[in-house]
Design a protein around this motif. Sequence first.
Motif, PDB file in Angstrom:
ATOM      1  N   VAL A 246      -4.195  -9.436  -1.505  1.00 26.01           N
ATOM      2  CA  VAL A 246      -5.094  -8.938  -0.456  1.00 26.01           C
ATOM      3  C   VAL A 246      -4.446  -9.120   0.915  1.00 26.01           C
ATOM      4  O   VAL A 246      -4.474  -8.212   1.756  1.00 26.01           O
ATOM      5  CB  VAL A 246      -6.466  -9.644  -0.529  1.00 26.01           C
ATOM      6  N   TRP A 247      -3.845 -10.279   1.161  1.00 30.94           N
ATOM      7  CA  TRP A 247      -3.171 -10.510   2.443  1.00 30.94           C
ATOM      8  C   TRP A 247      -2.041  -9.503   2.648  1.00 30.94           C
ATOM      9  O   TRP A 247      -1.879  -8.927   3.708  1.00 30.94           O
ATOM     10  CB  TRP A 247      -2.623 -11.924   2.517  1.00 30.94           C
ATOM     11  N   TRP A 248      -1.249  -9.279   1.616  1.00 32.02           N
ATOM     12  CA  TRP A 248      -0.142  -8.330   1.726  1.00 32.02           C
ATOM     13  C   TRP A 248      -0.664  -6.925   2.030  1.00 32.02           C
ATOM     14  O   TRP A 248      -0.123  -6.217   2.878  1.00 32.02           O
ATOM     15  CB  TRP A 248       0.675  -8.317   0.429  1.00 32.02           C
ATOM     16  N   THR A 249      -1.740  -6.524   1.341  1.00 29.29           N
ATOM     17  CA  THR A 249      -2.308  -5.195   1.560  1.00 29.29           C
ATOM     18  C   THR A 249      -2.795  -5.041   2.995  1.00 29.29           C
ATOM     19  O   THR A 249      -2.516  -4.030   3.657  1.00 29.29           O
ATOM     20  CB  THR A 249      -3.469  -4.934   0.582  1.00 29.29           C
ATOM     21  N   CYS A 250      -3.505  -6.030   3.483  1.00 31.12           N
ATOM     22  CA  CYS A 250      -4.021  -5.962   4.860  1.00 31.12           C
ATOM     23  C   CYS A 250      -2.889  -5.930   5.883  1.00 31.12           C
ATOM     24  O   CYS A 250      -2.934  -5.154   6.836  1.00 31.12           O
ATOM     25  CB  CYS A 250      -4.946  -7.140   5.131  1.00 31.12           C
TER      26      CYS A 250
ATOM     27  N   THR B   2       0.122  -4.829   5.418  1.00 32.59           N
ATOM     28  CA  THR B   2       0.816  -3.556   5.283  1.00 32.59           C
ATOM     29  C   THR B   2       0.006  -2.431   5.932  1.00 32.59           C
ATOM     30  O   THR B   2       0.545  -1.610   6.674  1.00 32.59           O
ATOM     31  CB  THR B   2       1.070  -3.224   3.808  1.00 32.59           C
ATOM     32  N   LEU B   3      -1.297  -2.382   5.656  1.00 36.97           N
ATOM     33  CA  LEU B   3      -2.130  -1.341   6.247  1.00 36.97           C
ATOM     34  C   LEU B   3      -2.218  -1.481   7.763  1.00 36.97           C
ATOM     35  O   LEU B   3      -2.381  -0.489   8.466  1.00 36.97           O
ATOM     36  CB  LEU B   3      -3.533  -1.366   5.631  1.00 36.97           C
ATOM     37  N   ALA B   4      -2.106  -2.692   8.261  1.00 35.96           N
ATOM     38  CA  ALA B   4      -2.125  -2.906   9.703  1.00 35.96           C
ATOM     39  C   ALA B   4      -0.745  -2.662  10.310  1.00 35.96           C
ATOM     40  O   ALA B   4      -0.555  -2.820  11.512  1.00 35.96           O
ATOM     41  CB  ALA B   4      -2.581  -4.331  10.017  1.00 35.96           C
ATOM     42  N   THR B   5       0.198  -2.276   9.501  1.00 30.66           N
ATOM     43  CA  THR B   5       1.592  -1.971   9.862  1.00 30.66           C
ATOM     44  C   THR B   5       2.308  -3.138  10.527  1.00 30.66           C
ATOM     45  O   THR B   5       3.202  -2.946  11.325  1.00 30.66           O
ATOM     46  CB  THR B   5       1.708  -0.718  10.762  1.00 30.66           C
ATOM     47  N   VAL B   6       1.916  -4.354  10.183  1.00 30.60           N
ATOM     48  CA  VAL B   6       2.644  -5.502  10.696  1.00 30.60           C
ATOM     49  C   VAL B   6       3.600  -6.054   9.656  1.00 30.60           C
ATOM     50  O   VAL B   6       4.582  -6.680  10.015  1.00 30.60           O
ATOM     51  CB  VAL B   6       1.703  -6.618  11.199  1.00 30.60           C
ATOM     52  N   GLY B   7       3.327  -5.856   8.367  1.00 28.97           N
ATOM     53  CA  GLY B   7       4.177  -6.231   7.248  1.00 28.97           C
ATOM     54  C   GLY B   7       5.168  -7.330   7.538  1.00 28.97           C
ATOM     55  O   GLY B   7       6.346  -7.094   7.739  1.00 28.97           O
ATOM     56  N   TYR B   8       4.726  -8.550   7.538  1.00 25.78           N
ATOM     57  CA  TYR B   8       5.573  -9.680   7.916  1.00 25.78           C
ATOM     58  C   TYR B   8       6.764  -9.887   7.000  1.00 25.78           C
ATOM     59  O   TYR B   8       7.755 -10.455   7.394  1.00 25.78           O
ATOM     60  CB  TYR B   8       4.741 -10.960   7.968  1.00 25.78           C
ATOM     61  N   GLY B   9       6.684  -9.454   5.749  1.00 24.18           N
ATOM     62  CA  GLY B   9       7.810  -9.618   4.840  1.00 24.18           C
ATOM     63  C   GLY B   9       7.837 -10.972   4.152  1.00 24.18           C
ATOM     64  O   GLY B   9       8.744 -11.252   3.384  1.00 24.18           O
ATOM     65  N   ASP B  10       6.862 -11.832   4.448  1.00 21.02           N
ATOM     66  CA  ASP B  10       6.845 -13.138   3.799  1.00 21.02           C
ATOM     67  C   ASP B  10       6.332 -13.054   2.370  1.00 21.02           C
ATOM     68  O   ASP B  10       6.644 -13.894   1.542  1.00 21.02           O
ATOM     69  CB  ASP B  10       6.024 -14.136   4.605  1.00 21.02           C
ATOM     70  N   ILE B  11       5.579 -12.012   2.071  1.00 20.00           N
ATOM     71  CA  ILE B  11       5.086 -11.789   0.714  1.00 20.00           C
ATOM     72  C   ILE B  11       5.438 -10.358   0.338  1.00 20.00           C
ATOM     73  O   ILE B  11       5.176  -9.436   1.095  1.00 20.00           O
ATOM     74  CB  ILE B  11       3.554 -11.983   0.634  1.00 20.00           C
TER      75      ILE B  11
ATOM     76  N   ILE C  19       2.350   0.281  -6.890  1.00 21.50           N
ATOM     77  CA  ILE C  19       1.078   0.227  -6.173  1.00 21.50           C
ATOM     78  C   ILE C  19       1.332   0.095  -4.672  1.00 21.50           C
ATOM     79  O   ILE C  19       0.655   0.729  -3.855  1.00 21.50           O
ATOM     80  CB  ILE C  19       0.207  -0.927  -6.703  1.00 21.50           C
ATOM     81  N   ALA C  20       2.323  -0.703  -4.295  1.00 23.79           N
ATOM     82  CA  ALA C  20       2.655  -0.886  -2.874  1.00 23.79           C
ATOM     83  C   ALA C  20       3.081   0.433  -2.241  1.00 23.79           C
ATOM     84  O   ALA C  20       2.666   0.753  -1.118  1.00 23.79           O
ATOM     85  CB  ALA C  20       3.764  -1.919  -2.725  1.00 23.79           C
ATOM     86  N   VAL C  21       3.885   1.195  -2.942  1.00 23.61           N
ATOM     87  CA  VAL C  21       4.319   2.494  -2.423  1.00 23.61           C
ATOM     88  C   VAL C  21       3.117   3.419  -2.256  1.00 23.61           C
ATOM     89  O   VAL C  21       3.000   4.138  -1.262  1.00 23.61           O
ATOM     90  CB  VAL C  21       5.387   3.125  -3.348  1.00 23.61           C
ATOM     91  N   GLY C  22       2.194   3.378  -3.213  1.00 22.86           N
ATOM     92  CA  GLY C  22       0.982   4.188  -3.110  1.00 22.86           C
ATOM     93  C   GLY C  22       0.135   3.805  -1.907  1.00 22.86           C
ATOM     94  O   GLY C  22      -0.368   4.667  -1.180  1.00 22.86           O
ATOM     95  N   ILE C  23      -0.019   2.513  -1.676  1.00 22.75           N
ATOM     96  CA  ILE C  23      -0.791   2.046  -0.519  1.00 22.75           C
ATOM     97  C   ILE C  23      -0.113   2.477   0.778  1.00 22.75           C
ATOM     98  O   ILE C  23      -0.776   2.923   1.723  1.00 22.75           O
ATOM     99  CB  ILE C  23      -0.969   0.517  -0.571  1.00 22.75           C
TER     100      ILE C  23
END
Length: 71
Positions: A8-12, A14-23, A33-37
């Motif tokens: 859930v944290w990773w999805t949020c 990514t959708l917020a376009t901050v994608g920290y890369g820690d997960i 699924i990530a590519v689809g999101i």
Amino acid sequence: MRTFGDAVWWTCSTLATVGYGDIAPVTPMGRLIAVGIMACGLALLGTVAGSFSSWLIQVLSREDSEMPPGS
């Protein structure tokens, strides 16, 4: 990602376009699924930007057509 909370944290992020890369997803299904999101996020952003641009062009063209000739 090891827990549902991580997903859930990773999805949020990514959708917020901050994608920290820690997960990041590590399984093939997780990556699919990530590519689809990510694709859905880009499509949503493009739709909103396109709708706003279309609306703005309509408003500006109406203003131009309402002005008297020679102005």
